[in-house]
Design an enzyme around this catalytic site. Structure first.
Site, short mmCIF file in Angstrom:
data_model
loop_
_atom_site.label_atom_id
_atom_site.label_comp_id
_atom_site.label_asym_id
_atom_site.label_seq_id
_atom_site.Cartn_x
_atom_site.Cartn_y
_atom_site.Cartn_z
N SER A 21 0.85 -1.14 0.01
CA SER A 21 0.20 -0.09 -0.06
C SER A 21 0.64 1.27 0.04
O SER A 21 2.15 1.33 -0.15
CB SER A 21 -0.93 -0.30 1.23
OG SER A 21 -1.94 1.02 1.10
N ASN A 22 0.31 2.43 0.34
CA ASN A 22 1.25 3.82 0.41
C ASN A 22 0.60 4.65 1.62
O ASN A 22 -0.35 4.03 2.56
CB ASN A 22 1.18 4.46 -1.03
CG ASN A 22 -0.50 4.65 -1.16
OD1 ASN A 22 -1.10 5.32 -0.74
ND2 ASN A 22 -0.83 4.08 -2.25
N ARG A 23 1.21 5.68 1.74
CA ARG A 23 0.91 6.51 2.83
C ARG A 23 -0.29 7.31 2.80
O ARG A 23 -0.44 8.18 3.70
CB ARG A 23 2.15 7.22 3.00
CG ARG A 23 3.15 6.75 3.67
CD ARG A 23 4.38 7.60 3.84
NE ARG A 23 4.24 8.93 4.24
CZ ARG A 23 4.80 10.08 4.07
NH1 ARG A 23 5.83 10.18 3.15
NH2 ARG A 23 4.58 11.01 4.77
N ALA A 88 -4.51 7.54 -4.14
CA ALA A 88 -3.26 7.04 -4.43
C ALA A 88 -3.39 5.59 -4.79
O ALA A 88 -3.28 4.77 -3.80
CB ALA A 88 -2.12 7.38 -3.31
#
Ligand code: PMT
Length: 224
Positions: A21-23, A88
């Protein structure tokens, strides 16, 4: 306007307990949904997994992966006249997802990745006079990268976001962005709250929509 907003990250599961995943916290996308609602627009928010309360008066469609997000956005595209892709979206996912928790020794073999579809690029042929607004999260060459994405994805506006600047990008309450349209000089905005950034983007969209001929409603359009 009927505004479809995406927010948050996507999660690309390797097994039931692990994912890539991402932030993204969802704060920028939720600010857009709330600003659009407060400006009198109908809003649907397609959200990846975040820890934010659902905004009142907004239909929230929860999704997990990029493929889920593509399905949810595709299903609601006929309804909307403005799409704002702030999410995102993970560009890659594991080639397969194990139904059971992987043993440590099996992890390496499971880390083969395949590309996810680009949601904006997939939907471009169905744009049909809608406004498409994207974001570009960049760590370098901000304007060149954003302009490239604007052109490749056939967007009306891209919100260029240098995520290395203090007070900008992921997780913060504030942001620093530049609005980049094909037909105008880039418009840099100072540090401001994500809500204030959202209002500037919506003001741009409202002015752009007012300058366009009215869209013929899509035959597949329906009230959600
Ligand atoms: O959520 P926050 O913590 O508030 O952080 C906000 C933010 C940094 C996530 C936000 O401001 C932002 O920059 N969002 C875009 C993040 C991103 O994925 O950018 P990108 O440059 O990788 O993608 C470009 C555009 O294509 C984006 O509109 C994205 O939604 C879209 N995209 C990307 C990949 C993909 N497979 N399909 C897409 O449609």
């Amino acid at each position: 306007m009927k505004v479809l907003v995406t927010a948050g990250p996507t999660r690309e599961h390797l097994d039931p307990v692990r994912f890539l995943s991402n932030r993204s916290s969802g704060r920028m996308g939720y600010a857009l949904a709330e600003a659009a609602r407060d400006r009198g627009h109908d809003v649907v928010l397609v959200s990846g997994p975040v820890a934010l309360p659902p905004p009142e008066g907004v239909e929230v469609v929860d999704v997990v992966s990029a493929l889920d997000m593509l399905a949810a956005v595709s299903a609601r595209l006929p309804w909307c006249d403005t799409l704002i892709m702030c999410a995102a979206v993970a560009d890659w996912r594991p080639a397969s997802c194990s139904a059971v928790k992987l043993k440590k020794r099996a992890m390496e073999a499971q880390l083969t990745l395949v590309p996810n579809p680009d949601i904006l690029a997939e939907l471009a042929p169905k744009k049909a006079g809608r406004l498409f607004i994207g974001f570009a999260a960049e760590t370098h060459d901000l304007l060149a990268e954003a302009q490239g994405k604007l052109a490749r994805k056939g967007l009306d506006l891209i919100v260029a976001n240098d995520v290395t600047q203090p007070g900008a990008g992921f997780e913060t309450a504030t942001n620093i962005v530049t609005l980049v349209a094909p037909d105008a000089p880039p418009q840099p905005l100072p540090l401001m709250s994500k809500r204030a950034v959202a209002d500037r983007i919506l003001a741009w969209a409202e002015a752009k929509a007012a300058s366009l001929p009215p869209r013929t409603p899509d035959p597949a359009s329906r009230d959600l």
